[in-house]
Design an enzyme around this catalytic site. Structure first.
Site, short mmCIF file in Angstrom:
data_model
loop_
_atom_site.label_atom_id
_atom_site.label_comp_id
_atom_site.label_asym_id
_atom_site.label_seq_id
_atom_site.Cartn_x
_atom_site.Cartn_y
_atom_site.Cartn_z
N HIS A 276 0.84 -1.20 0.00
CA HIS A 276 0.00 0.00 0.00
C HIS A 276 0.88 1.25 0.00
CE1 HIS A 276 -2.76 -2.92 2.18
NE2 HIS A 276 -3.55 -2.50 1.21
N GLU B 223 -1.17 -3.51 -9.22
CA GLU B 223 -1.14 -4.58 -10.21
C GLU B 223 -1.37 -5.94 -9.54
OE1 GLU B 223 2.72 -4.94 -11.98
OE2 GLU B 223 2.03 -6.36 -13.50
N SER C 128 0.65 -8.74 1.05
CA SER C 128 -0.80 -8.77 1.15
C SER C 128 -1.21 -8.75 2.62
CB SER C 128 -1.34 -10.05 0.50
OG SER C 128 -2.68 -10.26 0.89
N SER C 129 -2.32 -8.10 2.88
CA SER C 129 -2.84 -8.08 4.26
C SER C 129 -3.13 -9.50 4.75
CB SER C 129 -4.12 -7.25 4.33
OG SER C 129 -3.92 -6.00 3.70
N ARG C 130 -3.40 -10.40 3.80
CA ARG C 130 -3.75 -11.77 4.19
C ARG C 130 -2.53 -12.59 4.60
NH1 ARG C 130 -7.99 -10.99 0.23
NH2 ARG C 130 -9.97 -11.26 1.30
P1 AMP Z 1 -6.53 -3.88 -0.35
O1 AMP Z 1 -6.41 -3.08 0.91
O2 AMP Z 1 -6.01 -5.26 -0.25
O3 AMP Z 1 -7.90 -3.78 -0.97
O4 AMP Z 1 -5.56 -3.17 -1.37
C1 AMP Z 1 -5.65 -1.80 -1.64
C2 AMP Z 1 -4.84 -1.48 -2.86
O5 AMP Z 1 -3.48 -1.80 -2.61
C3 AMP Z 1 -5.27 -2.28 -4.09
O6 AMP Z 1 -5.25 -1.43 -5.23
C4 AMP Z 1 -4.22 -3.34 -4.17
O7 AMP Z 1 -4.01 -3.81 -5.49
C5 AMP Z 1 -3.00 -2.60 -3.67
N1 AMP Z 1 -1.99 -3.55 -3.19
C6 AMP Z 1 -2.15 -4.54 -2.28
N2 AMP Z 1 -1.03 -5.25 -2.14
C7 AMP Z 1 -0.12 -4.70 -2.98
C8 AMP Z 1 1.24 -5.00 -3.31
N3 AMP Z 1 1.90 -6.01 -2.74
N4 AMP Z 1 1.86 -4.22 -4.23
C9 AMP Z 1 1.20 -3.19 -4.83
N5 AMP Z 1 -0.08 -2.86 -4.56
C10 AMP Z 1 -0.74 -3.60 -3.66
#
Ligand code: AMP
Length: 279
Positions: free
Chosen positions: A33, A144, A181-183
């Site tokens: 993020h 991406e 990833s948050s997961r």
């Molecule tokens: P999320 O909070 O998981 O919905 O992600 C929010 C945004 O952050 C989305 O546009 C995701 O694609 C982006 N995002 C999440 N993980 C990554 C990562 N490792 N690299 C780049 N962007 C990310």
């Protein structure tokens, strides 16, 4: 960073002529993020981050409930990346009534995650359109990492003539290749040790594409063989699609996106790479 909870607070905080960049997130912020925030910080006068765990995009109730949440930690993260505002609405602010109008993304959401998570991208498209109307940014940033989500948003923004520039930010990875990833924090130590094989499998397939293999079936098999070495993976899909419409490809003649979704225990991980035949 100023935390905003209501739509009227957002409207009065942002002037009509300001150049606003919006980064939509579900919180549990990490360096991935951070890459979006940093890019948006550089390119806009005002940086708004939204933090909303959107109930209507979850197809499994358990996944929605276990999604990691900590607004205090996320606010500090936004502050350290120079965000001006963190819009963190409650579900009652975003959905004061049960939502009646939905954005149906159409064919771009048919395959990959769209196939296995019915209604997911309709929920994503709907909440993103709401956020765009609330914040009215000049630019909106997506990773991406969620390539199909990005394709859905591009398609919705084009078809609905939304006045916003959609900006794609490359996937940030851990040193061992695992996409941030948050997961990932839900993985056990043993699962975390295996997880980077997802990226290895994608790279294996991408390497074939780069070497001008034209059969998508063979490209898929190469990656699937890597994953088959770890019986812990429950693979949902491993697909080769065209990067704009996200439709499966049989014969590879140009750039393709190779995408995977697999469970480790109860945690679902996704990843993807863009691969191009070498000239
Ligand atoms: P999320 O909070 O998981 O919905 O992600 C929010 C945004 O952050 C989305 O546009 C995701 O694609 C982006 N995002 C999440 N993980 C990554 C990562 N490792 N690299 C780049 N962007 C990310």
């Amino acid at each position: 960073v100023r935390i905003l909870h209501s739509i009227s607070e957002v409207r009065s905080a942002l002037g009509p002529d300001e150049e606003v960049g919006l980064v939509p997130t579900m919180g549990a912020l990490h360096a991935g993020h951070g890459a979006l925030l940093d890019r948006a910080r550089r390119e806009n006068q005002i940086l708004v981050v939204s933090l909303f765990v959107n109930p209507i995009q979850f197809d499994r109730a358990g996944d929605f409930q276990t999604y990691p949440r900590d607004v205090g930690v996320d606010a500090a993260f936004c502050q350290s990346h120079g965000a001006d505002f963190l819009f963190a609405p409650s579900a009652a602010v975003m959905y004061p009534e049960p939502q009646r109008v939905f954005v149906e993304p159409g064919p771009v959401a048919e395959h990959l995650c769209g196939h296995f998570r019915p209604g997911h991208f309709r929920g994503v498209a709907t909440v993103v359109i709401k956020l765009l109307h609330i914040v009215q940014p000049r630019r909106v940033y997506f990773g991406e990492k969620d390539a199909q989500q990005l394709a859905v948003i591009r398609s919705v923004v084009a078809d609905l003539n939304v006045r916003v520039e959609v900006i794609e930010v490359p996937t940030l990875r851990e040193p061992d290749g695992l996409a941030m990833s948050s997961r990932n924090r839900l993985l056990s130590d043993a699962e975390r040790a295996i997880a980077p094989q997802l990226y290895r499998a994608l790279r294996e397939s991408a390497h074939l594409v780069e070497s001008r293999e034209t059969s998508a079936a063979r490209v898929r098999s190469a990656g699937e063989a890597v994953l088959a070495q770890c019986p812990e993976f429950r693979v949902e899909y491993f697909e080769v699609v065209d990067p704009v419409h996200m439709q499966p490809v049989l014969e590879i003649a140009g750039p393709v996106r190779i995408a995977v979704a697999a469970y480790l225990g109860s945690t679902r991980l996704i990843d993807n790479v863009l691969a191009k035949p070498r000239p």
